[in-house]
Design a protein around this motif. Sequence first.
Motif, PDB file in Angstrom:
ATOM      1  N   PRO A   1       0.813  -1.227   0.000  1.00 17.87           N
ATOM      2  CA  PRO A   1       0.000   0.000   0.000  1.00 17.87           C
ATOM      3  C   PRO A   1       0.840   1.268   0.000  1.00 17.87           C
ATOM      4  O   PRO A   1       1.944   1.312   0.529  1.00 17.87           O
ATOM      5  CB  PRO A   1      -0.805  -0.120   1.291  1.00 17.87           C
ATOM      6  CG  PRO A   1       0.072  -0.939   2.198  1.00 17.87           C
ATOM      7  CD  PRO A   1       0.792  -1.914   1.303  1.00 17.87           C
ATOM      8  N   LEU A   2       0.277   2.319  -0.603  1.00 18.82           N
ATOM      9  CA  LEU A   2       0.895   3.646  -0.631  1.00 18.82           C
ATOM     10  C   LEU A   2      -0.203   4.690  -0.627  1.00 18.82           C
ATOM     11  O   LEU A   2      -1.273   4.478  -1.209  1.00 18.82           O
ATOM     12  CB  LEU A   2       1.762   3.802  -1.895  1.00 18.82           C
ATOM     13  CG  LEU A   2       2.443   5.163  -2.098  1.00 18.82           C
ATOM     14  CD1 LEU A   2       3.598   5.329  -1.109  1.00 18.82           C
ATOM     15  CD2 LEU A   2       2.961   5.306  -3.526  1.00 18.82           C
ATOM     16  N   GLU A   3       0.049   5.827   0.040  1.00 22.55           N
ATOM     17  CA  GLU A   3      -0.840   6.988  -0.041  1.00 22.55           C
ATOM     18  C   GLU A   3      -0.004   8.228  -0.315  1.00 22.55           C
ATOM     19  O   GLU A   3       1.138   8.327   0.143  1.00 22.55           O
ATOM     20  CB  GLU A   3      -1.647   7.175   1.251  1.00 22.55           C
ATOM     21  CG  GLU A   3      -2.790   6.207   1.407  1.00 22.55           C
ATOM     22  CD  GLU A   3      -3.808   6.643   2.446  1.00 22.55           C
ATOM     23  OE1 GLU A   3      -3.589   7.709   3.094  1.00 22.55           O
ATOM     24  OE2 GLU A   3      -4.826   5.952   2.619  1.00 22.55           O
ATOM     25  N   THR A   4      -0.579   9.169  -1.063  1.00 25.80           N
ATOM     26  CA  THR A   4       0.069  10.449  -1.346  1.00 25.80           C
ATOM     27  C   THR A   4      -0.941  11.573  -1.100  1.00 25.80           C
ATOM     28  O   THR A   4      -2.151  11.326  -1.047  1.00 25.80           O
ATOM     29  CB  THR A   4       0.567  10.511  -2.808  1.00 25.80           C
ATOM     30  OG1 THR A   4      -0.551  10.335  -3.699  1.00 25.80           O
ATOM     31  CG2 THR A   4       1.607   9.437  -3.086  1.00 25.80           C
ATOM     32  N   PRO A   5      -0.475  12.835  -0.957  1.00 27.13           N
ATOM     33  CA  PRO A   5      -1.396  13.948  -0.690  1.00 27.13           C
ATOM     34  C   PRO A   5      -2.378  14.175  -1.839  1.00 27.13           C
ATOM     35  O   PRO A   5      -2.083  13.881  -2.992  1.00 27.13           O
ATOM     36  CB  PRO A   5      -0.467  15.151  -0.530  1.00 27.13           C
ATOM     37  CG  PRO A   5       0.870  14.576  -0.223  1.00 27.13           C
ATOM     38  CD  PRO A   5       0.933  13.274  -0.949  1.00 27.13           C
ATOM     39  N   ALA A   6      -3.534  14.738  -1.502  1.00 28.95           N
ATOM     40  CA  ALA A   6      -4.527  15.083  -2.523  1.00 28.95           C
ATOM     41  C   ALA A   6      -3.983  16.136  -3.484  1.00 28.95           C
ATOM     42  O   ALA A   6      -4.315  16.140  -4.668  1.00 28.95           O
ATOM     43  CB  ALA A   6      -5.810  15.595  -1.867  1.00 28.95           C
ATOM     44  N   MET A   7      -3.126  17.035  -2.976  1.00 24.22           N
ATOM     45  CA  MET A   7      -2.569  18.096  -3.802  1.00 24.22           C
ATOM     46  C   MET A   7      -1.086  17.854  -4.045  1.00 24.22           C
ATOM     47  O   MET A   7      -0.368  17.339  -3.173  1.00 24.22           O
ATOM     48  CB  MET A   7      -2.767  19.465  -3.142  1.00 24.22           C
ATOM     49  CG  MET A   7      -4.225  19.795  -2.866  1.00 24.22           C
ATOM     50  SD  MET A   7      -4.465  21.511  -2.381  1.00 24.22           S
ATOM     51  CE  MET A   7      -4.580  22.289  -3.983  1.00 24.22           C
ATOM     52  N   GLU A   8      -0.645  18.220  -5.239  1.00 26.25           N
ATOM     53  CA  GLU A   8       0.764  18.161  -5.596  1.00 26.25           C
ATOM     54  C   GLU A   8       1.199  19.562  -6.028  1.00 26.25           C
ATOM     55  O   GLU A   8       0.363  20.416  -6.344  1.00 26.25           O
ATOM     56  CB  GLU A   8       0.982  17.188  -6.758  1.00 26.25           C
ATOM     57  CG  GLU A   8       0.678  15.739  -6.429  1.00 26.25           C
ATOM     58  CD  GLU A   8       1.805  15.035  -5.690  1.00 26.25           C
ATOM     59  OE1 GLU A   8       2.909  15.622  -5.584  1.00 26.25           O
ATOM     60  OE2 GLU A   8       1.587  13.905  -5.199  1.00 26.25           O
TER      61      GLU A   8
END
Length: 312
Positions: free
Chosen positions: A39-46
């Motif tokens: 699993p991986l998660e990243t921010p909604a905004m880049e």
Amino acid sequence: MAELDTPSGMRDFLPEVMQLREYAIETIKGVFRQWGFLPLETPAMERWETLAGKYGEEGEKLIYHGFNSGNLGDEPLYFSRKERPELALRYDLTVPLARVMAMYGHKLAKPFKRYQVQPVWRGDRPGAGRFREFVQCDVDVIGSTSLLVEAELIAATHEILTRLGFPDFKIRLNHRQVLRGMIETVGLDPSQESTVLTAIDKLDKLPPEKVRRELEAKGIPTAAAQELLRIVTLHPAHPDWPNFVTQLSQSPSGQHGLAQLTEILALLQAYGLPAAHYALDLSLARGLDYYTGAIFETIIPTAQVGSVGGGG
């Protein structure tokens, strides 16, 4: 009371629907884990520069821009179209993955297999079954050029849809190098590739005549446009298929792409996937600029939407 409406293309999910969504998402995650994905998660905004220039002209128009209002002082919030935004909502989960690999790739064992299930945003005018905010269930493999990767992703997709109880679905396959070879064989310049693929990618939404007119409007000669639209209807059982293969073999790109497709199809057969659930489809283009090899897309006829998934 219009002030209580959700923004266009966005939805609330009440408990009855959320229970079904959570069941589906947990089933999908379970299959991903079974196939060895992490699993991986990243921010909604880049940062805007992270997303800019990665999706092609059509995709670029659909990105939601964001400004940090805390940096703007007390003046009214007016923005020029030419003003460069600081941030943007992610359009998909692939480019954020590329950014993660650039930052942390040296710490991750290769091949790195990751899954990510998070919302994305696209500022288009959604048609039936499409939305401006939606959840992507994404898997990628970094650090391997083996065609087993493509076959594995397709096989995992097949297992997910089977577990979720869909008896009737089709995974369409094509290859960007085959499309490049097609463009070369009709006498077009490689610089026109993006224009051609953007138009062909609309064939599942528009009739061929409208796609032909779009190609012509963008400078593609009528004869070349007509020949391209004829070629994309071909399949291995078609009487003209041997002639197409002979023509394609004159293009190194086309020859390479067709050889890889042939190998992927053999791997899917070895995995035991029913032949009724996948097929070669030369009209599949997938409009994003970052695809370079095999591409695939899944349709469920009863879902009455263009596709329920895709990649490459």
